[in-house]
Design a protein around this motif. Structure first.
Motif, PDB file in Angstrom:
ATOM      1  N   LYS A 169       0.947  -0.621  -0.518  1.00 15.65           N
ATOM      2  CA  LYS A 169      -0.349  -0.252   0.451  1.00 15.65           C
ATOM      3  C   LYS A 169       0.982   1.159  -0.574  1.00 15.65           C
ATOM      4  O   LYS A 169       2.119   1.492   0.470  1.00 15.65           O
ATOM      5  CB  LYS A 169      -0.978   0.077   1.241  1.00 15.65           C
ATOM      6  N   LYS A 170       0.326   2.743  -0.541  1.00 11.87           N
ATOM      7  CA  LYS A 170       1.006   3.875  -0.806  1.00 11.87           C
ATOM      8  C   LYS A 170       0.604   4.393   0.122  1.00 11.87           C
ATOM      9  O   LYS A 170      -0.440   4.629   0.608  1.00 11.87           O
ATOM     10  CB  LYS A 170       1.131   4.430  -2.486  1.00 11.87           C
ATOM     11  N   THR A 171       1.403   4.791   0.936  1.00 13.45           N
ATOM     12  CA  THR A 171       0.802   5.866   1.950  1.00 13.45           C
ATOM     13  C   THR A 171       1.962   7.486   1.882  1.00 13.45           C
ATOM     14  O   THR A 171       2.266   7.217   1.880  1.00 13.45           O
ATOM     15  CB  THR A 171       1.297   5.891   3.480  1.00 13.45           C
ATOM     16  N   GLU A 210      -5.265   4.732  -1.983  1.00 11.53           N
ATOM     17  CA  GLU A 210      -5.902   4.672  -3.168  1.00 11.53           C
ATOM     18  C   GLU A 210      -7.369   4.044  -2.530  1.00 11.53           C
ATOM     19  O   GLU A 210      -7.628   4.350  -1.273  1.00 11.53           O
ATOM     20  CB  GLU A 210      -5.372   2.997  -2.706  1.00 11.53           C
ATOM     21  N   SER A 211      -8.197   4.025  -3.724  1.00 15.94           N
ATOM     22  CA  SER A 211      -9.456   3.681  -3.632  1.00 15.94           C
ATOM     23  C   SER A 211     -10.513   4.597  -2.656  1.00 15.94           C
ATOM     24  O   SER A 211     -10.759   4.258  -1.984  1.00 15.94           O
ATOM     25  CB  SER A 211      -9.956   2.176  -3.184  1.00 15.94           C
ATOM     26  N   PRO A 212     -10.129   6.243  -2.650  1.00 14.11           N
ATOM     27  CA  PRO A 212     -11.149   6.669  -2.137  1.00 14.11           C
ATOM     28  C   PRO A 212     -12.459   6.161  -1.294  1.00 14.11           C
ATOM     29  O   PRO A 212     -12.872   5.664  -2.870  1.00 14.11           O
ATOM     30  CB  PRO A 212     -10.558   8.648  -2.091  1.00 14.11           C
ATOM     31  N   ILE A 213     -13.314   6.677  -0.886  1.00 13.45           N
ATOM     32  CA  ILE A 213     -14.477   6.524  -0.543  1.00 13.45           C
ATOM     33  C   ILE A 213     -15.311   7.889  -0.630  1.00 13.45           C
ATOM     34  O   ILE A 213     -14.550   9.019  -0.553  1.00 13.45           O
ATOM     35  CB  ILE A 213     -15.308   6.024   1.173  1.00 13.45           C
ATOM     36  N   VAL A 220     -13.158  10.631   0.753  1.00 11.73           N
ATOM     37  CA  VAL A 220     -12.500   9.836   2.283  1.00 11.73           C
ATOM     38  C   VAL A 220     -10.702   9.441   2.004  1.00 11.73           C
ATOM     39  O   VAL A 220     -11.483   8.150   1.431  1.00 11.73           O
ATOM     40  CB  VAL A 220     -12.976   9.657   3.473  1.00 11.73           C
ATOM     41  N   TYR A 221      -9.988   8.830   2.975  1.00 12.83           N
ATOM     42  CA  TYR A 221      -8.809   8.839   2.692  1.00 12.83           C
ATOM     43  C   TYR A 221      -8.819   7.757   4.531  1.00 12.83           C
ATOM     44  O   TYR A 221      -8.547   8.958   5.471  1.00 12.83           O
ATOM     45  CB  TYR A 221      -7.614   8.799   2.058  1.00 12.83           C
ATOM     46  N   PHE A 222      -7.934   6.689   4.502  1.00 12.07           N
ATOM     47  CA  PHE A 222      -8.165   5.964   5.778  1.00 12.07           C
ATOM     48  C   PHE A 222      -6.915   6.241   5.976  1.00 12.07           C
ATOM     49  O   PHE A 222      -5.605   5.893   5.776  1.00 12.07           O
ATOM     50  CB  PHE A 222      -8.964   4.571   6.013  1.00 12.07           C
TER      51      PHE A 222
END
Length: 504
Positions: free
Chosen positions: A2-4, A22-25, A32-34
């Motif tokens: 995972k790219k942070t 990756e894959s934001p909501i 939105v990113y976790f």
């Protein structure tokens, strides 16, 4: 792997935050990113914000957050009632906010019966305010284990009322209260207000939206054609929050909208929507003007029970809430100053919770109902009659040395129900400031050997006034018709008067 990405706080350059790129909501206006450990999210606005918008967010994550942190019950508000953003960041000229993640209880564990298409999704309030999702005939009904019972929604709406009260005490308005911006969990009776970053600060930061359909106040819809600068234009404020709050409470308890009835004002659906929810808005249960009554034969089969006020009228919520529904949807619908405050809703909900009785039908889906003050009470949801006598305790306070006056507050007794300090003394207020000690029961009611009794657990000065006998801790007193019991001789202590209802 995972790219942070790491971003620094605008308020404090020594602070930084990581998120997984990756894959934001995708929300309405934010991506939105976790964080890697999913402890918080970084939500970036998709378009650059102007200076005023940034200043609003900076105030929210600093000044107003600090007000809550330094005020009473900060843990309750920040861990339970709000998901309050606590920092602001920037990347590639896009502004982001840092917000705690939702508690896992606010995500569906099971989803639909026969389908998992909402499993893991947010428990936004809309799933719990429509009758079809709990109807056995509806193909995509919610799993019953996640629906809770009627009592669940009293605590949920109490929590929401307290959240709105807190915002208004700080001089703020949410501006977009709706079931989309509130997460609830009926199982734990929890509620969480989200989308805090759009708060309205009167005379400083105006609203950026007029609200969400179904919850926009009539005066806002009525004047939305006017320019923002027109003095006649109504924009979201604390009074429009109070309209939305009343709608939310009504919908959580009755699973229908208070203004969507059978009246058609215009054949153009868009025009009809603006008129029926704006200038001509009319309560579907208006006792003087029935022209917007729900047409039962127009309801879909899975909406037929909750959707029809003739079957479950708003008066099923008891006298305290009925009065506020009338104020909100008749007196205050087009007169914002007359709308009940959040504190009034909280008080009425708490007093109503003391009127609730368990249904004797183990198959009843709602399990609880409000005592209707009749001589032969029955559950309005399943029709099951109450069995046996029913002690009704009216609370009195000491007006002077010789005079006791009624509190307009009563406690309906059921087997193994607790008595608390807030029943015993006027000095203990049942709100978010209660200590753990205050929340401990001081007595309980039980049906013992064919008699209703109150067991004193820890009250030092309880007295049977009728028979002039002390009731020391560890002893009990029978609840008989006409009995007077002093709960506490201390200042603020109450007296209860017993009436035995439903006697055969």
């Amino acid at each position: 792997m995972k790219k942070t990405v790491t971003v620094a706080s605008i308020l404090d350059n020594s602070k930084s935050y990581e998120y997984v790129d990756e894959s934001p909501i995708r929300g309405g206006v934010k991506d939105v990113y976790f964080s890697p450990e999913r402890e918080y999210v970084v939500a970036f606005y998709r378009t650059p914000l102007d200076a005023g918008q940034k200043e609003r967010i900076m105030r929210i994550v600093s000044t107003y957050l600090g007000n809550i942190q330094n005020g009473n019950s900060s843990d309750y508000f920040l861990n339970e009632i709000f998901r309050w953003p606590y920092d602001i960041v920037e990347k590639n000229k896009l502004t982001g906010i840092v917000v705690p993640v939702y508690h896992k209880k606010f995500f569906f564990a099971k989803g639909y019966i026969g389908s998992d298409n909402i499993q893991g999704q947010d428990k936004v309030g809309k799933w719990f305010t429509a009758p079809m999702f709990r109807n056995q005939q509806y193909p995509l009904r919610l799993d019953h284990s996640e629906l809770g019972d009627w009592l669940s929604y009293f605590q949920i709406t109490i929590n929401i009322s307290r959240g709105v009260k807190k915002l208004h005490q700080m001089g703020l308005a949410h501006s977009d209260l709706s079931y989309n911006n509130i997460l609830i969990d009926p199982v734990t009776k929890s509620a969480c207000i989200i989308d805090i970053d759009g708060l309205v600060v009167p005379k400083l930061f105006p609203p950026e939206v007029i609200g969400t359909a179904d919850f926009i106040a009539p005066e806002v819809l009525k004047t939305k054609h006017l320019s923002m600068q027109d003095p006649g234009r109504h924009l979201p404020n604390q009074k429009t929050d109070l309209h939305a709050l009343a709608v939310l409470i009504y919908m959580y308890l009755f699973r229908r909208h208070p203004l969507r009835g059978g009246k058609i004002w215009d054949l153009d659906s868009e025009k009809d929507e603006v008129i029926s929810m704006g200038e001509k808005a009319l309560f579907i249960e208006h006792f003087r003007d029935p022209s917007n009554q729900v047409k039962a034969d127009h309801l879909r089969k899975w909406d037929a029970f909750w959707g029809d006020p003739q079957k479950i009228p708003f008066t099923a919520a008891g006298p305290y809430l009925s009065e506020l529904f009338r104020k909100a949807f008749i007196d205050g619908l087009h007169d914002p100053i007359r709308r009940p405050t959040a504190n009034e809703w909280e008080t009425a909900l708490l007093k109503t919770a003391d009127l609730i009785q368990p249904c004797h039908n183990p198959e009843c889906t709602e399990k609880w109902y409000v005592f209707d003050n009749s001589s032969n009470p029955k559950c309005p949801f399943c029709g099951t009659a109450h069995r046996g006598t029913l002690p009704v305790l009216d609370l009195y306070f000491k007006f002077d040395d010789e005079v006791w006056k009624p509190e307009n507050h009563r406690l309906m007794v059921y087997n193994n129900q607790y008595l608390f300090k807030w029943h015993v003394s006027r000095k203990v207020i049942r709100n978010e400031n209660l200590t753990m000690q205050d929340k401990m029961p001081v007595g309980y009611f039980t049906f013992h050997e064919g008699r209703w009794v109150l067991v004193n657990q820890s009250l030092s000065s309880m007295k049977d006034v009728t028979e002039q006998k002390e009731i020391p801790p560890g002893s009990m007193v029978e609840l008989t018709d006409g009995k007077k019991i002093l709960l506490s001789a201390e200042e603020g202590g109450r007296l209860i008067f017993v009436t035995l209802a439903n006697q055969s």
